[in-house]
Design an enzyme around this catalytic site. Structure first.
Site, PDB file in Angstrom:
ATOM      1  N   SER A 120      66.419  56.155  66.864  1.00 41.93           N
ATOM      2  CA  SER A 120      65.873  57.317  67.558  1.00 41.93           C
ATOM      3  C   SER A 120      65.432  56.955  68.960  1.00 41.93           C
ATOM      4  O   SER A 120      65.178  57.834  69.769  1.00 41.93           O
ATOM      5  CB  SER A 120      64.698  57.895  66.765  1.00 41.93           C
ATOM      6  OG  SER A 120      63.833  56.874  66.375  1.00 41.93           O
ATOM      7  N   HIS A 141      72.679  60.410  65.956  1.00 40.45           N
ATOM      8  CA  HIS A 141      71.277  60.560  65.589  1.00 40.45           C
ATOM      9  C   HIS A 141      71.067  61.824  64.758  1.00 40.45           C
ATOM     10  O   HIS A 141      71.247  62.941  65.240  1.00 40.45           O
ATOM     11  CB  HIS A 141      70.407  60.589  66.860  1.00 40.45           C
ATOM     12  CG  HIS A 141      68.947  60.634  66.574  1.00 40.45           C
ATOM     13  ND1 HIS A 141      68.072  61.432  67.257  1.00 40.45           N
ATOM     14  CD2 HIS A 141      68.209  59.981  65.642  1.00 40.45           C
ATOM     15  CE1 HIS A 141      66.856  61.262  66.777  1.00 40.45           C
ATOM     16  NE2 HIS A 141      66.908  60.394  65.791  1.00 40.45           N
ATOM     17  N   GLU A 153      72.847  64.361  67.278  1.00 37.37           N
ATOM     18  CA  GLU A 153      73.011  63.974  68.680  1.00 37.37           C
ATOM     19  C   GLU A 153      74.077  62.873  68.740  1.00 37.37           C
ATOM     20  O   GLU A 153      73.953  61.849  68.063  1.00 37.37           O
ATOM     21  CB  GLU A 153      71.687  63.458  69.263  1.00 37.37           C
ATOM     22  CG  GLU A 153      70.651  64.561  69.412  1.00 37.37           C
ATOM     23  CD  GLU A 153      69.301  64.050  69.881  1.00 37.37           C
ATOM     24  OE1 GLU A 153      68.665  64.723  70.718  1.00 37.37           O
ATOM     25  OE2 GLU A 153      68.856  62.977  69.416  1.00 37.37           O
ATOM     26  N   ASN A 191      63.923  64.085  70.806  1.00 32.24           N
ATOM     27  CA  ASN A 191      62.656  63.347  70.834  1.00 32.24           C
ATOM     28  C   ASN A 191      62.050  63.281  72.234  1.00 32.24           C
ATOM     29  O   ASN A 191      60.842  63.164  72.377  1.00 32.24           O
ATOM     30  CB  ASN A 191      62.837  61.937  70.264  1.00 32.24           C
ATOM     31  CG  ASN A 191      62.864  61.945  68.740  1.00 32.24           C
ATOM     32  OD1 ASN A 191      62.346  62.847  68.105  1.00 32.24           O
ATOM     33  ND2 ASN A 191      63.494  60.943  68.155  1.00 32.24           N
TER      34      ASN A 191
HETATM   35  N1  3HC Z   1      66.551  66.716  51.106  1.00 38.61           N
HETATM   36  C1  3HC Z   1      67.389  67.718  50.816  1.00 38.61           C
HETATM   37  N2  3HC Z   1      67.040  69.029  50.873  1.00 38.61           N
HETATM   38  C2  3HC Z   1      65.770  69.300  51.229  1.00 38.61           C
HETATM   39  C3  3HC Z   1      64.831  68.318  51.547  1.00 38.61           C
HETATM   40  C4  3HC Z   1      65.276  66.962  51.481  1.00 38.61           C
HETATM   41  N3  3HC Z   1      64.442  65.964  51.786  1.00 38.61           N
HETATM   42  N4  3HC Z   1      63.667  68.908  51.867  1.00 38.61           N
HETATM   43  C5  3HC Z   1      63.865  70.228  51.751  1.00 38.61           C
HETATM   44  N5  3HC Z   1      65.146  70.455  51.386  1.00 38.61           N
HETATM   45  C6  3HC Z   1      65.773  71.744  51.180  1.00 38.61           C
HETATM   46  C7  3HC Z   1      65.179  72.461  49.997  1.00 38.61           C
HETATM   47  O1  3HC Z   1      65.822  72.075  48.784  1.00 38.61           O
HETATM   48  C8  3HC Z   1      65.446  73.909  50.337  1.00 38.61           C
HETATM   49  O2  3HC Z   1      66.809  74.221  50.046  1.00 38.61           O
HETATM   50  P1  3HC Z   1      67.282  75.716  49.636  1.00 38.61           P
HETATM   51  O3  3HC Z   1      67.091  76.550  50.875  1.00 38.61           O
HETATM   52  O4  3HC Z   1      68.706  75.498  49.291  1.00 38.61           O
HETATM   53  O5  3HC Z   1      66.423  76.135  48.520  1.00 38.61           O
HETATM   54  C9  3HC Z   1      65.286  73.946  51.874  1.00 38.61           C
HETATM   55  O6  3HC Z   1      65.477  72.583  52.312  1.00 38.61           O
HETATM   56  C10 3HC Z   1      63.920  74.406  52.278  1.00 38.61           C
HETATM   57  O7  3HC Z   1      62.964  73.547  51.647  1.00 38.61           O
HETATM   58  P2  3HC Z   1      61.627  74.032  50.951  1.00 38.61           P
HETATM   59  O8  3HC Z   1      61.772  75.432  50.488  1.00 38.61           O
HETATM   60  O9  3HC Z   1      61.187  72.983  49.986  1.00 38.61           O
HETATM   61  O10 3HC Z   1      60.532  73.911  52.077  1.00 38.61           O
HETATM   62  P3  3HC Z   1      60.481  74.567  53.494  1.00 38.61           P
HETATM   63  O11 3HC Z   1      61.091  75.920  53.557  1.00 38.61           O
HETATM   64  O12 3HC Z   1      59.059  74.400  53.866  1.00 38.61           O
HETATM   65  O13 3HC Z   1      61.383  73.606  54.418  1.00 38.61           O
HETATM   66  C11 3HC Z   1      61.726  71.744  55.805  1.00 38.61           C
HETATM   67  C12 3HC Z   1      61.181  72.226  54.463  1.00 38.61           C
HETATM   68  C13 3HC Z   1      63.232  71.956  55.845  1.00 38.61           C
HETATM   69  C14 3HC Z   1      61.398  70.264  55.894  1.00 38.61           C
HETATM   70  C15 3HC Z   1      61.030  72.598  56.952  1.00 38.61           C
HETATM   71  O14 3HC Z   1      59.643  72.531  56.812  1.00 38.61           O
HETATM   72  C16 3HC Z   1      61.398  72.106  58.334  1.00 38.61           C
HETATM   73  O15 3HC Z   1      62.450  72.429  58.855  1.00 38.61           O
HETATM   74  N6  3HC Z   1      60.487  71.312  58.955  1.00 38.61           N
HETATM   75  C17 3HC Z   1      60.718  70.737  60.267  1.00 38.61           C
HETATM   76  C18 3HC Z   1      61.560  69.496  60.096  1.00 38.61           C
HETATM   77  C19 3HC Z   1      61.850  68.862  61.424  1.00 38.61           C
HETATM   78  O16 3HC Z   1      61.419  69.239  62.496  1.00 38.61           O
HETATM   79  N7  3HC Z   1      62.636  67.764  61.356  1.00 38.61           N
HETATM   80  C20 3HC Z   1      62.952  66.975  62.503  1.00 38.61           C
HETATM   81  C21 3HC Z   1      61.974  65.862  62.606  1.00 38.61           C
HETATM   82  S1  3HC Z   1      62.279  64.853  64.027  1.00 38.61           S
HETATM   83  C22 3HC Z   1      63.432  63.760  63.513  1.00 38.61           C
HETATM   84  O17 3HC Z   1      63.865  63.740  62.397  1.00 38.61           O
HETATM   85  C23 3HC Z   1      63.912  62.796  64.557  1.00 38.61           C
HETATM   86  C24 3HC Z   1      63.476  61.390  64.283  1.00 38.61           C
HETATM   87  O18 3HC Z   1      64.100  60.551  65.211  1.00 38.61           O
HETATM   88  C25 3HC Z   1      61.983  61.230  64.387  1.00 38.61           C
END
Ligand code: 3HC
Length: 284
Positions: A120, A141, A153, A191
């Site tokens: 990242s 990424h 990315e 990021n």
């Molecule tokens: N693996 C697979 N599927 C997952 C999962 C996982 N770890 N976590 C959630 N899901 C799926 C669920 O099964 C659900 O699927 P469905 O729609 O088919 O039922 C769907 O995602 C939605 O999950 P939930 O209903 O349990 O929960 P939410 O609606 O609260 O969503 C979330 C969870 C998708 C994590 C949402 O909160 C979100 O989008 N959060 C922001 C995440 C984000 O910003 N990520 C980027 C981080 S930065 C990064 O990664 C870069 C790095 O370099 C730091």
């Protein structure tokens, strides 16, 4: 242009297992390599659990779930990656360890194979320079949770050829993802914008602007973000955010990227977020 059919993934942590699961779900043969057998076991179990959930929600049949897992060969031997057309490295964010792996992969893989890093924040060109194929090295990424987040990315270094970038765009689309171009600078696109936002949220919280709960509520309900900044910090990991911020600050010397006092102290206290049960919120 050689078709990508067999995908190698190095590292079976959160990102590596997510990438392996995504590639196998898209129909690719996958070799998932992890040097630590216990970590490989945990990664395999987490993919099975995620696919079981998909079956329970009737998004996938049991037969499809079994076929996806059947396409993933888990191994602790790097030599099993030999026939891969692409290898995506998602191991620990340590340049020396990554460089050693890139050298090994370069010696092992066929000439047409592309080597990618899911880093990242580290410099992709530094890893590419450890190989004799810097034109076929790039960043790829992914975002957490990998099976859910649509973005990838595609990071080009000063040595990556347009042909390699084209192959990676086509590959990302076959994974069901939306690729975007990014330059090889710390934080790439997302990021670079996200981390200063998260750090600023900690600063205003330190200043007593509002409670963390209200800041989270504000950004979720006011902007439609799925998580507030403190929920997202815990989700990404405070140690990970601190590490990325340090690298970005070191490169750009921009005060917006300097890790806030509280973040450093939380990391020193071992409060990493969801991954170990305590961050800004308690997950025990
Ligand atoms: N693996 C697979 N599927 C997952 C999962 C996982 N770890 N976590 C959630 N899901 C799926 C669920 O099964 C659900 O699927 P469905 O729609 O088919 O039922 C769907 O995602 C939605 O999950 P939930 O209903 O349990 O929960 P939410 O609606 O609260 O969503 C979330 C969870 C998708 C994590 C949402 O909160 C979100 O989008 N959060 C922001 C995440 C984000 O910003 N990520 C980027 C981080 S930065 C990064 O990664 C870069 C790095 O370099 C730091």
């Amino acid at each position: 242009m050689t078709e990508i059919a067999r995908v190698g993934v190095c590292g079976a942590g959160l990102m590596g297992s997510g990438i392996a699961q995504t590639a196998a779900t898209a129909g690719f043969e996958v070799v998932l390599m992890e040097v630590d057998a216990a970590a490989l076991q945990r990664g395999t179990a987490s993919m099975a659990a995620a696919l079981d959930k998909a079956v329970a929600k009737q998004r996938m049949t049991q037969t499809e779930r079994d076929a996806v897992l059947g396409r993933i060969a888990a191994t602790t031997d790097v030599k099993d990656l030999k026939n891969c057309d692409i290898v995506i490295e998602a191991i620990v964010e340590n340049v020396a360890i990554k460089t050693a792996l890139f050298k090994q992969l370069d010696d092992l893989l066929a000439a047409h194979a592309v080597i990618c890093t899911n880093t990242s924040s580290l410099c992709v060109i530094e890893l590419a320079a450890a190989t004799k194929r810097p034109d076929r090295v790039a960043g790829l990424h992914f975002f957490n949770p990998v099976p859910v987040m649509k973005l990838v990315e595609v990071v080009r270094t000063i040595a990556t050829t347009p042909e390699t970038i084209d192959r990676l765009f086509a590959f990302a689309q076959k994974l069901g993802k939306e690729p975007i171009h990014a330059k090889d600078t710390p934080g790439f696109v997302v990021n670079r914008l996200l981390v200063p936002y998260l750090l600023y949220a900690i600063r205003v919280y330190e200043d007593g602007l509002a409670s963390k709960e209200d800041i989270d509520k504000g950004m979720k309900l006011g902007c439609g973000y799925p998580m507030g900044p403190f929920e997202l910090l815990d989700f990404v990991g405070l140690d990970t955010t601190y590490f990325i911020a340090q690298i970005m600050f070191d490169e750009f010397k921009d005060p917006m990227m300097a890790p806030p006092t509280l973040l450093k102290r939380m990391v020193l206290a071992g409060r990493y977020g969801r991954k170990n049960g305590k961050g800004f919120y308690d997950y025990a």
